[in-house]
Design an enzyme around this catalytic site. Structure first.
Site, PDB file in Angstrom:
ATOM      1  N   LYS A   9       0.808  -1.217   0.000  1.00 35.70           N
ATOM      2  CA  LYS A   9       0.000   0.000   0.000  1.00 35.70           C
ATOM      3  C   LYS A   9       0.849   1.279   0.000  1.00 35.70           C
ATOM      4  O   LYS A   9       2.058   1.239   0.274  1.00 35.70           O
ATOM      5  CB  LYS A   9      -0.930  -0.013   1.212  1.00 35.70           C
ATOM      6  N   TYR A  49     -12.311  -1.776  -4.766  1.00 30.44           N
ATOM      7  CA  TYR A  49     -12.899  -1.945  -3.431  1.00 30.44           C
ATOM      8  C   TYR A  49     -14.424  -1.849  -3.439  1.00 30.44           C
ATOM      9  O   TYR A  49     -15.034  -1.577  -2.406  1.00 30.44           O
ATOM     10  CB  TYR A  49     -12.309  -0.909  -2.468  1.00 30.44           C
ATOM     11  N   ASN A 112      -1.927   0.094   6.904  1.00 34.44           N
ATOM     12  CA  ASN A 112      -1.383  -1.156   7.444  1.00 34.44           C
ATOM     13  C   ASN A 112      -0.459  -1.874   6.460  1.00 34.44           C
ATOM     14  O   ASN A 112      -0.202  -3.057   6.595  1.00 34.44           O
ATOM     15  CB  ASN A 112      -2.508  -2.063   7.937  1.00 34.44           C
ATOM     16  N   HIS A 115      -2.232  -5.425   1.501  1.00 30.51           N
ATOM     17  CA  HIS A 115      -3.562  -5.998   1.262  1.00 30.51           C
ATOM     18  C   HIS A 115      -3.363  -7.415   0.759  1.00 30.51           C
ATOM     19  O   HIS A 115      -2.364  -7.713   0.101  1.00 30.51           O
ATOM     20  CB  HIS A 115      -4.304  -5.185   0.191  1.00 30.51           C
ATOM     21  N   GLU A 126      -9.609 -10.167  -8.001  1.00 28.33           N
ATOM     22  CA  GLU A 126      -8.541  -9.184  -7.831  1.00 28.33           C
ATOM     23  C   GLU A 126      -7.381  -9.373  -8.799  1.00 28.33           C
ATOM     24  O   GLU A 126      -6.848  -8.384  -9.323  1.00 28.33           O
ATOM     25  CB  GLU A 126      -8.038  -9.220  -6.380  1.00 28.33           C
TER      26      GLU A 126
END
Length: 137
Positions: A9, A49, A112, A115, A126
């Site tokens: 990310k 998303y 975080n 993913h 995905e």
């Protein structure tokens, strides 16, 4: 062999820790079959998303994911989806086990660092969102 999808990310890319995360990927026995650094548009992030579009964090998540480059990857090994989720750690870095990517590098529940697909169905959506079959070696 199973494949899963992973993203490094923006928070991790911005801190220049791609290599540290890739080291954990390879140490866990994954083969990287596809990888590229891209800058998502807000629209692309929203499409990716879409399953979260009704959730209160959706707009913030899409803005975050499109603020700077990400590294998208397809990882392969036996039990890839579950193993990658273990290597990532809990979504909230505060709750993640020591030695996981999110515990070691995550800044917050949103930032975080990584993913990963949460199911074979998610991976099936995905992976082709970002990669053609010709890109997976």
């Amino acid at each position: 062999m199973e494949r899963t999808f992973a993203i490094i990310k923006p928070d991790a890319v911005e801190r220049n820790i791609i290599g540290k995360i890739l080291e954990k990927v390879e140490t866990a026995g994954f083969r990287i079959v596809g990888m590229k650094k891209i800058l998502l548009s807000k629209c692309e992030a929203e499409g990716f998303y879409y399953v979260h579009k009704e959730r209160p964090f959706f707009n913030d998540l899409c803005s975050f994911m499109s603020r700077s480059p990400v590294v998208v990857m397809v990882l392969e090994r036996e039990n890839a989806i579950n193993t990658w989720r273990e290597v990532m750690g809990a979504t909230n870095p505060a709750n993640a086990e020591a030695g996981t990517i999110r515990k070691d590098f995550g800044l917050s529940i949103e930032e975080n660092s990584v993913h990963g697909s949460d199911s074979p169905e998610s991976a099936a959506y995905e992976i082709p969102y970002f990669f053609s079959q010709l890109e997976l070696l």
